[in-house]
Design a protein around this motif. Structure first.
Motif, PDB file in Angstrom:
ATOM      1  N   ARG A   9    -118.889 -30.429  -0.670  1.00 57.30           N
ATOM      2  CA  ARG A   9    -119.171 -30.752  -2.072  1.00 57.30           C
ATOM      3  C   ARG A   9    -118.622 -32.132  -2.429  1.00 57.30           C
ATOM      4  N   ARG A  10    -117.410 -32.403  -1.975  1.00 54.41           N
ATOM      5  CA  ARG A  10    -116.791 -33.689  -2.303  1.00 54.41           C
ATOM      6  C   ARG A  10    -117.513 -34.852  -1.621  1.00 54.41           C
ATOM      7  N   THR A  11    -118.075 -34.567  -0.432  1.00 52.98           N
ATOM      8  CA  THR A  11    -118.786 -35.622   0.296  1.00 52.98           C
ATOM      9  C   THR A  11    -119.958 -36.152  -0.519  1.00 52.98           C
ATOM     10  N   ALA A  12    -120.610 -35.267  -1.254  1.00 52.35           N
ATOM     11  CA  ALA A  12    -121.750 -35.688  -2.069  1.00 52.35           C
ATOM     12  C   ALA A  12    -121.334 -36.704  -3.134  1.00 52.35           C
ATOM     13  N   TRP A  13    -120.050 -36.681  -3.478  1.00 52.32           N
ATOM     14  CA  TRP A  13    -119.543 -37.587  -4.516  1.00 52.32           C
ATOM     15  C   TRP A  13    -118.863 -38.819  -3.943  1.00 52.32           C
ATOM     16  N   SER A  14    -118.597 -38.792  -2.649  1.00 48.78           N
ATOM     17  CA  SER A  14    -117.809 -39.897  -2.096  1.00 48.78           C
ATOM     18  C   SER A  14    -118.520 -40.687  -1.003  1.00 48.78           C
ATOM     19  N   TYR A  15    -119.512 -40.084  -0.325  1.00 55.66           N
ATOM     20  CA  TYR A  15    -120.144 -40.761   0.797  1.00 55.66           C
ATOM     21  C   TYR A  15    -120.839 -42.042   0.336  1.00 55.66           C
ATOM     22  N   ARG A  16    -120.440 -43.156   0.887  1.00 58.67           N
ATOM     23  CA  ARG A  16    -121.010 -44.474   0.585  1.00 58.67           C
ATOM     24  C   ARG A  16    -121.013 -44.782  -0.920  1.00 58.67           C
ATOM     25  N   GLN A  17    -119.995 -44.265  -1.604  1.00 59.41           N
ATOM     26  CA  GLN A  17    -119.868 -44.533  -3.042  1.00 59.41           C
ATOM     27  C   GLN A  17    -118.436 -44.972  -3.365  1.00 59.41           C
ATOM     28  N   PRO A  18    -118.040 -46.112  -2.827  1.00 63.73           N
ATOM     29  CA  PRO A  18    -116.665 -46.554  -3.095  1.00 63.73           C
ATOM     30  C   PRO A  18    -116.518 -46.972  -4.549  1.00 63.73           C
ATOM     31  N   LEU A  19    -115.300 -46.865  -5.028  1.00 65.04           N
ATOM     32  CA  LEU A  19    -115.022 -47.376  -6.368  1.00 65.04           C
ATOM     33  C   LEU A  19    -115.245 -48.880  -6.394  1.00 65.04           C
ATOM     34  N   LEU A 163    -118.717 -55.947  -7.415  1.00 64.94           N
ATOM     35  CA  LEU A 163    -118.118 -55.010  -6.460  1.00 64.94           C
ATOM     36  C   LEU A 163    -118.139 -53.555  -6.915  1.00 64.94           C
ATOM     37  N   GLY A 164    -118.547 -53.313  -8.148  1.00 66.47           N
ATOM     38  CA  GLY A 164    -118.469 -51.953  -8.685  1.00 66.47           C
ATOM     39  C   GLY A 164    -119.400 -50.992  -7.973  1.00 66.47           C
ATOM     40  N   GLY A 165    -118.895 -49.808  -7.644  1.00 65.72           N
ATOM     41  CA  GLY A 165    -119.688 -48.817  -6.926  1.00 65.72           C
ATOM     42  C   GLY A 165    -120.598 -48.022  -7.857  1.00 65.72           C
ATOM     43  N   ARG A 166    -121.743 -47.585  -7.291  1.00 68.49           N
ATOM     44  CA  ARG A 166    -122.676 -46.721  -8.036  1.00 68.49           C
ATOM     45  C   ARG A 166    -122.690 -45.346  -7.396  1.00 68.49           C
ATOM     46  N   SER A 167    -122.983 -44.374  -8.228  1.00 66.92           N
ATOM     47  CA  SER A 167    -122.970 -42.987  -7.770  1.00 66.92           C
ATOM     48  C   SER A 167    -124.392 -42.476  -7.561  1.00 66.92           C
ATOM     49  N   PHE A 168    -124.561 -41.600  -6.554  1.00 72.05           N
ATOM     50  CA  PHE A 168    -125.871 -40.954  -6.371  1.00 72.05           C
ATOM     51  C   PHE A 168    -126.110 -39.943  -7.488  1.00 72.05           C
ATOM     52  N   LEU A 169    -125.041 -39.285  -7.890  1.00 74.62           N
ATOM     53  CA  LEU A 169    -125.133 -38.234  -8.903  1.00 74.62           C
ATOM     54  C   LEU A 169    -124.577 -38.741 -10.230  1.00 74.62           C
ATOM     55  N   GLY A 170    -125.044 -38.158 -11.314  1.00 74.14           N
ATOM     56  CA  GLY A 170    -124.523 -38.539 -12.616  1.00 74.14           C
ATOM     57  C   GLY A 170    -123.057 -38.132 -12.745  1.00 74.14           C
ATOM     58  N   ARG A 171    -122.256 -39.038 -13.238  1.00 74.63           N
ATOM     59  CA  ARG A 171    -120.820 -38.743 -13.367  1.00 74.63           C
ATOM     60  C   ARG A 171    -120.403 -38.727 -14.825  1.00 74.63           C
ATOM     61  N   ARG A 242    -123.863 -43.551 -14.050  1.00 75.17           N
ATOM     62  CA  ARG A 242    -123.839 -43.504 -12.581  1.00 75.17           C
ATOM     63  C   ARG A 242    -122.843 -44.510 -12.014  1.00 75.17           C
ATOM     64  N   LEU A 243    -121.952 -44.984 -12.857  1.00 74.52           N
ATOM     65  CA  LEU A 243    -120.835 -45.775 -12.350  1.00 74.52           C
ATOM     66  C   LEU A 243    -119.831 -44.817 -11.730  1.00 74.52           C
ATOM     67  N   VAL A 244    -119.193 -45.252 -10.652  1.00 75.55           N
ATOM     68  CA  VAL A 244    -118.225 -44.362  -9.997  1.00 75.55           C
ATOM     69  C   VAL A 244    -117.078 -44.026 -10.949  1.00 75.55           C
ATOM     70  N   MET A 245    -116.657 -45.028 -11.712  1.00 74.77           N
ATOM     71  CA  MET A 245    -115.614 -44.733 -12.700  1.00 74.77           C
ATOM     72  C   MET A 245    -115.858 -45.566 -13.951  1.00 74.77           C
ATOM     73  N   ALA A 246    -116.409 -44.938 -14.966  1.00 79.53           N
ATOM     74  CA  ALA A 246    -116.726 -45.628 -16.222  1.00 79.53           C
ATOM     75  C   ALA A 246    -115.551 -45.479 -17.177  1.00 79.53           C
ATOM     76  N   ARG A 247    -114.479 -46.147 -16.819  1.00 77.81           N
ATOM     77  CA  ARG A 247    -113.250 -46.025 -17.620  1.00 77.81           C
ATOM     78  C   ARG A 247    -113.344 -46.958 -18.823  1.00 77.81           C
ATOM     79  N   PRO A 248    -113.252 -46.417 -20.025  1.00 77.48           N
ATOM     80  CA  PRO A 248    -113.395 -47.293 -21.195  1.00 77.48           C
ATOM     81  C   PRO A 248    -112.087 -47.970 -21.585  1.00 77.48           C
ATOM     82  N   LEU A 249    -112.252 -49.082 -22.253  1.00 78.65           N
ATOM     83  CA  LEU A 249    -111.146 -49.767 -22.918  1.00 78.65           C
ATOM     84  C   LEU A 249    -111.176 -49.255 -24.359  1.00 78.65           C
ATOM     85  N   VAL A 250    -110.073 -48.735 -24.834  1.00 78.28           N
ATOM     86  CA  VAL A 250    -110.083 -48.068 -26.139  1.00 78.28           C
ATOM     87  C   VAL A 250    -109.345 -48.921 -27.172  1.00 78.28           C
ATOM     88  N   PHE A 251    -110.062 -49.308 -28.226  1.00 80.05           N
ATOM     89  CA  PHE A 251    -109.439 -49.959 -29.375  1.00 80.05           C
ATOM     90  C   PHE A 251    -109.316 -48.901 -30.471  1.00 80.05           C
TER      91      PHE A 251
END
Lengths: 263, 262
Positions: A9-19, A163-171, A242-251
């Motif tokens: 299961r984790r492979t589906a989220w990590s294979y060729r999807q680096p941050l 350099l930002g990674g993209r995901s195969f699955l919606g995150r 589909r960004l590997v990590m869509a971390r927001p900046l919060v104001f």
């Protein structure tokens, strides 16, 4: 057997999807994609340190650093070379460098002149994840936030590589922050990937039910500020993309006071 | 999963909000209630008590007042989520549940004055002993009535108290230590950054050769109407990919040799 399925299961989220992808050039330097804000209410600053100089044992001479600016649509605005002294603090007034006429927000990157030999000997690249500060309505203090996204590499031939990674699955990025009803929030998202990304910002009530949803198509190197004002109840935020990590900046603005932090 | 301290700082009260949902939809898929444990060091042992249970999806804020009945005034209050209560007394820090890595499972760690509040998203894992710290800290703010502090946040597995010395230098004039201060393990130690002679163009370099920690920089106006809080990076964050920890080791070796040398 349970472990096997979990690994699968984790492979589906990590294979060729680096941050973060590895820059294709050994000596490339890397920068975050920082958010600038310019308006009558907002000023942006950057604390610039000569990072290659930190690794040099001898007294250094003035170093050159290239700043590259983009608008909210990821379009190039300008680049500016600045000279800085080693082991000194250089507070750059980013708003003044950007000036007016490019919108109220965008992104910028900070590229040092080189990755020191002692760093690339470790297979590493110099990364500028430094410190942005924002001043809101001429407040006596600026609010600081550090970078944490290794988004763009500058190659020896001066070209840029996202350099930002993209995901195969919606995150989903579940922001672990409680949004309260006496504050107004703006959540900044940047796109460090090479393709336009559909970003959805969902506001959930404390019981998990959907209360708001906003979407934007974000160009590479672009940024967007989602405005969220919980009027009646506490909320939390989920960013879908589909960004590997869509971390927001919060104001966060409360009683005319501003605070900023990374999700 | 890490620990989540309730911070403290001059003129402010700490508050920590815990979240019983993961930061993403793919690393930890368990949807279960979790126990909120409160842990602190007292009399050479780790003490713990279960405060409450958080349903899956729930969020709850805790202040120092919420834990004052258990935690001595000079002890760091540590919250954590786990599947069960910890033992009441331990010789080593209880092992918190594993959570997520991209990003880490975080809480909101904040400080509030009567007029304003500030926070960051953070967590605290135990540092190796003895450990060390090197960081470059361009966060000092200037102006009438502005106060600047470093909050040195440390957690170790062992509860026995020990101390170390933090030194502050000007990066361009590394020979002279501008100020030093004692910091404690398993605590938030407050170090004033004012009165050291550092100006707006000086790069403060903070070192501690005997203890690791998270250096938080806290600025406030004297009336508490305006607050700012953020931490600096460890040296390993100045590089990406490859042997980052070797780069950190190199930078520490270089700067520890350079600082204080006439």
């Amino acid at each position: 057997m349970k472990r096997y399925f979990e690994r699968l299961r984790r492979t589906a989220w990590s294979y060729r999807q680096p941050l973060t992808h590895v820059p294709t050039a050994t000596r490339a330097t890397v920068s975050d994609l920082f958010v600038w804000r310019v308006s009558s209410d907002w000023e942006t600053f950057f604390e610039l340190i000569d990072m290659p100089g930190l690794f040099a044992s001898a007294e250094g001479t003035a170093a050159k650093v290239m700043l590259v600016f983009f608008d909210a649509n990821g379009q190039f605005i300008l680049e500016k070379m600045v000279k800085i002294q080693p082991n000194r603090r250089n507070t750059l007034a980013i708003s003044k460098i950007v000036g007016s006429g490019h919108g109220e927000s965008g992104t910028f990157s900070v590229f040092h002149s080189h990755t020191p030999p002692s760093v690339y000997a470790f297979g590493s690249h110099l990364a500028e994840r430094g410190y942005v500060s924002y001043r809101y309505r001429n407040a006596p203090l600026r609010a600081y936030v550090h970078g944490n996204l290794d988004a763009v590499a500058r190659m020896p031939d001066q070209s840029l590589q996202l350099l930002g990674g993209r995901s195969f699955l919606g995150r989903e990025y579940n922001l672990q922050h409680l949004l309260v009803s006496n504050s107004a929030y703006e959540l900044g998202i940047v796109n460090p990937s090479t393709r336009a990304q559909r970003i959805e910002c969902r506001g959930l009530y404390a019981d998990g039910k959907l209360c708001t949803s906003q979407s934007v198509d974000l160009a590479p190197k672009g940024c967007h500020l989602f405005k969220v004002t919980p009027e009646y109840a506490q909320q939390r935020i989920v960013i879908r993309s589909r960004l590997v990590m869509a971390r927001p900046l919060v104001f966060r603005i409360q009683n005319q006071k501003m605070d900023v932090f990374h999700g | 999963m890490a620990f989540y301290p309730i911070l403290s700082a001059p003129g402010c009260n700490g508050h920590t909000t815990l979240y019983n949902f993961p930061p993403n939809n793919w690393e930890d898929t368990r949807k279960e209630s979790r126990c909120v444990n409160l842990t602190w060091a007292e009399d050479g042992a780790w003490r713990s008590v279960a405060l409450c249970e958080l349903d899956f999806g729930a969020m709850q804020a805790f202040t120092r007042a919420n834990v004052a009945a258990y935690v001595p005034d000079d002890a760091l209050a540590l919250l954590s989520l786990a599947t069960a209560p910890y033992p009441e007394r331990c010789a080593s820090l209880p092992k918190a549940m594993s959570g997520s890595d991209m990003p880490n499972w975080r809480a909101t760690l904040g400080l509030s004055s009567p007029l304003a509040s500030t926070c960051y998203q953070g967590e605290l894992d135990p540092f190796p002993v003895p450990g060390s710290l090197l960081t470059f800290a361009p966060f000092i703010q200037f102006g009438a009535g502005v106060e600047n502090y470093m909050l040195f946040l440390n957690l170790e597995k062992h509860p026995q108290m020990r101390t170390a010395t933090v030194g502050i230098y000007d990066g361009a004039k590394p020979a002279r230590c501008l100020g030093s201060s004692e910091v404690r393990n398993n605590a938030v130690s407050v170090v004033s950054l004012d009165g050291l002679g550092l100006g707006p163009k000086d790069l403060p370099v903070v070192i501690c050769k005997g203890m690791s920690g998270i250096p938080l920089y806290f600025s406030k106006t004297v009336d508490g109407a305006c607050l700012s809080l953020e931490h600096t990076h460890p040296p390993a964050a100045h590089v990406i990919h490859g042997k980052r920890w070797e780069a950190q080791r190199l930078l520490k070796t270089e700067w520890f040799a350079r600082l204080g040398r006439e």
